[in-house]
Design a protein around this motif. Structure first.
Motif, PDB file in Angstrom:
ATOM      1  N   ALA A   1       1.245  -0.755  -0.261  1.00  0.00           N
ATOM      2  CA  ALA A   1      -0.069  -0.347  -0.232  1.00  0.00           C
ATOM      3  C   ALA A   1       0.978   0.990  -0.059  1.00  0.00           C
ATOM      4  O   ALA A   1       0.546   2.483  -0.636  1.00  0.00           O
ATOM      5  CB  ALA A   1      -0.938   0.040   0.868  1.00  0.00           C
ATOM      6  N   LYS A   2       2.136   0.840   1.002  1.00  0.00           N
ATOM      7  CA  LYS A   2       2.884   2.120   0.968  1.00  0.00           C
ATOM      8  C   LYS A   2       3.626   2.721  -1.054  1.00  0.00           C
ATOM      9  O   LYS A   2       4.174   3.893  -0.944  1.00  0.00           O
ATOM     10  CB  LYS A   2       4.244   1.863   2.293  1.00  0.00           C
ATOM     11  CG  LYS A   2       3.070   2.282   3.295  1.00  0.00           C
ATOM     12  CD  LYS A   2       4.534   2.055   4.424  1.00  0.00           C
ATOM     13  CE  LYS A   2       3.613   1.993   5.593  1.00  0.00           C
ATOM     14  NZ  LYS A   2       4.921   1.489   6.792  1.00  0.00           N
TER      15      LYS A   2
ATOM     16  N   LEU B   1      -4.921  -1.789  -0.983  1.00  0.00           N
ATOM     17  CA  LEU B   1      -4.356  -0.195  -1.510  1.00  0.00           C
ATOM     18  C   LEU B   1      -5.513   0.868  -1.076  1.00  0.00           C
ATOM     19  O   LEU B   1      -6.673   0.858  -0.201  1.00  0.00           O
ATOM     20  CB  LEU B   1      -5.244  -0.162  -3.354  1.00  0.00           C
ATOM     21  CG  LEU B   1      -5.081   1.284  -3.858  1.00  0.00           C
ATOM     22  CD1 LEU B   1      -3.055   1.245  -4.427  1.00  0.00           C
ATOM     23  CD2 LEU B   1      -5.313   1.502  -5.799  1.00  0.00           C
ATOM     24  N   GLY B   2      -4.889   2.000  -1.177  1.00  0.00           N
ATOM     25  CA  GLY B   2      -5.232   2.825   0.396  1.00  0.00           C
ATOM     26  C   GLY B   2      -5.004   3.057   1.830  1.00  0.00           C
ATOM     27  O   GLY B   2      -5.880   2.798   2.691  1.00  0.00           O
ATOM     28  N   ILE B   3      -4.570   2.938   2.557  1.00  0.00           N
ATOM     29  CA  ILE B   3      -3.540   3.139   4.071  1.00  0.00           C
ATOM     30  C   ILE B   3      -4.131   3.783   4.621  1.00  0.00           C
ATOM     31  O   ILE B   3      -4.720   3.797   5.872  1.00  0.00           O
ATOM     32  CB  ILE B   3      -2.280   2.854   4.081  1.00  0.00           C
ATOM     33  CG1 ILE B   3      -1.907   1.461   5.654  1.00  0.00           C
ATOM     34  CG2 ILE B   3      -1.671   3.989   3.625  1.00  0.00           C
ATOM     35  CD1 ILE B   3      -0.646   0.733   5.637  1.00  0.00           C
ATOM     36  N   LYS B   4      -4.479   5.520   3.737  1.00  0.00           N
ATOM     37  CA  LYS B   4      -4.777   6.145   4.693  1.00  0.00           C
ATOM     38  C   LYS B   4      -6.020   6.773   4.319  1.00  0.00           C
ATOM     39  O   LYS B   4      -7.073   7.429   5.506  1.00  0.00           O
ATOM     40  CB  LYS B   4      -4.005   7.309   4.280  1.00  0.00           C
ATOM     41  CG  LYS B   4      -2.199   7.914   4.378  1.00  0.00           C
ATOM     42  CD  LYS B   4      -2.061   9.060   4.049  1.00  0.00           C
ATOM     43  CE  LYS B   4      -0.079   8.998   4.241  1.00  0.00           C
ATOM     44  NZ  LYS B   4       0.470   9.910   4.155  1.00  0.00           N
TER      45      LYS B   4
ATOM     46  N   GLU C   1      -0.900   8.353  -6.873  1.00  0.00           N
ATOM     47  CA  GLU C   1      -1.938   8.753  -8.488  1.00  0.00           C
ATOM     48  C   GLU C   1      -1.698   8.119  -9.646  1.00  0.00           C
ATOM     49  O   GLU C   1      -1.756   7.206 -10.140  1.00  0.00           O
ATOM     50  CB  GLU C   1      -2.955   9.938  -8.819  1.00  0.00           C
ATOM     51  CG  GLU C   1      -3.608  10.413  -7.676  1.00  0.00           C
ATOM     52  CD  GLU C   1      -4.413  11.769  -8.040  1.00  0.00           C
ATOM     53  OE1 GLU C   1      -4.419  12.126  -8.964  1.00  0.00           O
ATOM     54  OE2 GLU C   1      -5.303  12.197  -7.181  1.00  0.00           O
ATOM     55  N   GLU C   2      -0.155   8.644  -9.991  1.00  0.00           N
ATOM     56  CA  GLU C   2       0.809   7.897 -11.010  1.00  0.00           C
ATOM     57  C   GLU C   2       0.678   6.742 -11.430  1.00  0.00           C
ATOM     58  O   GLU C   2       0.236   6.000 -12.014  1.00  0.00           O
ATOM     59  CB  GLU C   2       2.169   8.978 -10.830  1.00  0.00           C
ATOM     60  CG  GLU C   2       2.816   8.504 -11.953  1.00  0.00           C
ATOM     61  CD  GLU C   2       3.745   9.191 -12.159  1.00  0.00           C
ATOM     62  OE1 GLU C   2       4.959   8.989 -12.969  1.00  0.00           O
ATOM     63  OE2 GLU C   2       4.583   9.854 -11.594  1.00  0.00           O
ATOM     64  N   LEU C   3       1.120   6.160  -9.905  1.00  0.00           N
ATOM     65  CA  LEU C   3       1.088   4.306  -9.861  1.00  0.00           C
ATOM     66  C   LEU C   3      -0.054   3.974  -9.892  1.00  0.00           C
ATOM     67  O   LEU C   3      -0.042   2.659 -11.273  1.00  0.00           O
ATOM     68  CB  LEU C   3       1.965   4.116  -8.807  1.00  0.00           C
ATOM     69  CG  LEU C   3       3.797   4.081  -8.651  1.00  0.00           C
ATOM     70  CD1 LEU C   3       4.052   4.103  -7.506  1.00  0.00           C
ATOM     71  CD2 LEU C   3       4.033   3.002 -10.091  1.00  0.00           C
ATOM     72  N   VAL C   4      -1.124   4.288  -9.389  1.00  0.00           N
ATOM     73  CA  VAL C   4      -2.529   3.079  -9.646  1.00  0.00           C
ATOM     74  C   VAL C   4      -3.152   3.318 -11.486  1.00  0.00           C
ATOM     75  O   VAL C   4      -3.362   2.992 -11.183  1.00  0.00           O
ATOM     76  CB  VAL C   4      -3.753   4.908  -8.515  1.00  0.00           C
ATOM     77  CG1 VAL C   4      -4.887   3.955  -8.800  1.00  0.00           C
ATOM     78  CG2 VAL C   4      -3.139   4.969  -7.540  1.00  0.00           C
TER      79      VAL C   4
ATOM     80  N   LEU D   1      -7.463   6.498  -3.570  1.00  0.00           N
ATOM     81  CA  LEU D   1      -6.702   5.883  -4.662  1.00  0.00           C
ATOM     82  C   LEU D   1      -7.413   4.203  -4.381  1.00  0.00           C
ATOM     83  O   LEU D   1      -7.309   4.060  -6.235  1.00  0.00           O
ATOM     84  CB  LEU D   1      -5.001   5.495  -3.298  1.00  0.00           C
ATOM     85  CG  LEU D   1      -4.167   6.550  -3.670  1.00  0.00           C
ATOM     86  CD1 LEU D   1      -2.824   6.405  -3.205  1.00  0.00           C
ATOM     87  CD2 LEU D   1      -4.347   6.919  -5.062  1.00  0.00           C
ATOM     88  N   ALA D   2      -7.945   3.936  -4.082  1.00  0.00           N
ATOM     89  CA  ALA D   2      -8.939   2.753  -4.354  1.00  0.00           C
ATOM     90  C   ALA D   2     -10.094   2.980  -5.040  1.00  0.00           C
ATOM     91  O   ALA D   2      -9.924   2.803  -5.774  1.00  0.00           O
ATOM     92  CB  ALA D   2      -9.881   1.980  -2.767  1.00  0.00           C
ATOM     93  N   GLN D   3     -10.672   4.253  -4.687  1.00  0.00           N
ATOM     94  CA  GLN D   3     -12.062   4.700  -5.863  1.00  0.00           C
ATOM     95  C   GLN D   3     -11.489   5.194  -7.328  1.00  0.00           C
ATOM     96  O   GLN D   3     -12.104   4.299  -8.615  1.00  0.00           O
ATOM     97  CB  GLN D   3     -12.691   6.315  -5.086  1.00  0.00           C
ATOM     98  CG  GLN D   3     -12.822   5.407  -3.816  1.00  0.00           C
ATOM     99  CD  GLN D   3     -14.381   4.152  -3.841  1.00  0.00           C
ATOM    100  OE1 GLN D   3     -14.897   4.191  -4.678  1.00  0.00           O
ATOM    101  NE2 GLN D   3     -15.207   3.499  -2.707  1.00  0.00           N
ATOM    102  N   LEU D   4     -10.092   5.448  -6.960  1.00  0.00           N
ATOM    103  CA  LEU D   4      -9.366   6.515  -8.355  1.00  0.00           C
ATOM    104  C   LEU D   4      -9.338   5.372  -9.299  1.00  0.00           C
ATOM    105  O   LEU D   4      -9.294   4.839 -10.381  1.00  0.00           O
ATOM    106  CB  LEU D   4      -8.091   7.307  -8.423  1.00  0.00           C
ATOM    107  CG  LEU D   4      -7.276   7.193  -9.426  1.00  0.00           C
ATOM    108  CD1 LEU D   4      -8.176   8.318 -10.564  1.00  0.00           C
ATOM    109  CD2 LEU D   4      -5.798   7.765  -9.050  1.00  0.00           C
TER     110      LEU D   4
END
Length: 412
Positions: free
Chosen positions: A190-191, A222-225, A196-199, A229-232
């Motif tokens: 996740a880190k 995905l999305g530790i904070k 966003e670029e890697l996603v 990012l998960a939604q993206l």
């Protein structure tokens, strides 16, 4: 240091109680030892998944009425109202979940089993009944990631008459992490995938492998904070995509812990992390203060105290060869005196020790030496009468008893 309420324990029950109290304007401190059981969470929250006979529960609110009198839910009062308050609390903390207290849905476990759940994170796979609404699934896993057993998950999906193709995916950055086996854990991945670029690159990789599948499933890494990012990723993948729980450590659980703490602190709460309550000072039936390992010479004084230290795993309860005891305040504990009756030989049977816990009255006040403590409450897994494994009721007991105690304190 003086507070309105001091809470011992910083997991789901402790933070739920702390948030509810801080929202009502109380000055609250939470003493937390560090990581809570949320870091092992599935991304789903249980209210009541199975009844006392082991049958799957469809309507938890109704099924709770049939639980034994000793179960903590019988001290909650209006279960539906408390469950609604819990959902509001999660939403206000930025934790997006789906589900209803009156109708369990199903989720998929890391070994491909189907389990009922009350609430599940928005980006996760959930379904009603025993079938998925799709014909072909692309089950994808990151090369080198071992905590997502695709063989078991695929077998579970095929039992639901779903065609499954298991497909490996990777990125250059993930290959670099794979050079060290310790880096291929969910939270480490996740880190790595933390921008966003890697996603976007990951979405392209998924789209290139999806083929003619009408659903893509991925491990929840995905999305530790937060869930941005998960939604993206879901938006960028060309077919419906959902996450499935992994073997711990848990990214969604870590996220939930972080968001609850952030909400608590935003409301003015004091979070004392990496510390542990060790003893208290009493005056008759009242607890006046507690001491912790790290705050040497400093007592935490309060009008009310809440024990949210969990069961055996969190050392909220401790056992030796003769007894089970509560180690901080020496509270009375419900347990079987005959140690030979604490467990069953068959590991799949309900284990009696799971129901051991601190004694409380109808308002969840604790008891010490047979006397009710007027300003000390207990919430969550430290309570007696709940086998969270057998009943699939852990998070519900955590949140609903915490909300009940917070309401009881506020009404004082």
């Amino acid at each position: 240091m003086k507070f309105n309420t001091v809470i011992m324990g910083g997991g789901l029950s402790g933070l739920t109680c702390g948030i509810a109290l801080a929202k009502a304007g109380q000055k609250v401190a939470v003493v937390a030892t560090g990581q809570s059981s949320l870091h092992f969470g599935s991304g789903s929250l249980d209210l009541l998944g199975y009844d006392a006979q082991g049958a799957v529960v469809t309507n938890p609110v109704e099924a709770i009425k049939a639980l034994p009198e000793s179960h903590p839910y019988n001290k909650v009062g209006d279960v539906a109202a408390a469950a609604a308050q819990a959902q509001t609390l999660l939403a206000e903390a930025g934790i997006k979940v789906n589900g209803r207290a009156t109708a369990n849905h199903n989720r998929l476990t890391p070994i491909g089993a189907v389990k009922p759940a009350w609430l599940t994170l928005d980006e996760y796979l959930t379904f009603d009944g025993d079938k998925l609404q799709c014909k072909k699934v692309a089950l994808m896993n990151i090369i080198g990631y071992l905590d997502f057993p695709t063989k078991f998950i695929a077998e579970g999906l095929r039992k639901m008459d779903v065609e499954v193709e298991v497909k490996p995916i990777t990125l250059h950055e993930l290959n670099e992490a794979r050079k060290s086996p310790t880096e291929m854990r969910a939270t480490n991945i996740a880190k790595v995938l933390g921008n966003e670029e890697l996603v976007m690159h990951l979405a392209a990789e998924i789209n290139s492998k999806a083929g003619d599948a009408d659903m893509v499933l991925l491990p929840a890494v995905l999305g530790i904070k937060n869930d941005a990012l998960a939604q993206l990723l879901k938006e960028q993948v060309r077919v419906p995509m959902h996450f499935v729980a992994t073997i711990p450590p848990s990214v969604p659980g870590t996220r939930m812990q972080a968001l609850l703490r952030k909400r608590f602190e935003a409301l003015g709460g004091t979070f004392l992390n990496g510390d542990r309550a060790v003893k208290g000072t009493f005056a008759g039936s009242m607890l006046k203060s507690i001491e912790t390992e790290k705050l040497e010479g400093t007592k935490l004084e309060a009008e009310n105290f809440v024990l949210a230290t969990g069961s055996f795993m969190g050392r909220g309860l401790v056992s030796d060869y003769e007894k089970v005891y509560e180690p901080v305040l020496g509270l009375d504990v419900d347990y079987i005196a005959d140690r030979t009756q604490w467990t069953r030989d068959n590991v799949f049977e309900a284990q009696p020790y799971m129901e051991f816990g601190v004694k409380t009255d109808a308002q969840l006040h604790t008891v010490k030496d047979g006397k009710v403590l007027a300003n000390v409450y207990a919430v969550g897994q430290v309570l007696s009468g709940n086998n969270k494994v057998k009943l699939a009721s852990g998070e519900g007991v955590d949140m609903l008893t915490a909300i009940t105690v917070a309401n009881n304190i506020i009404k004082k």
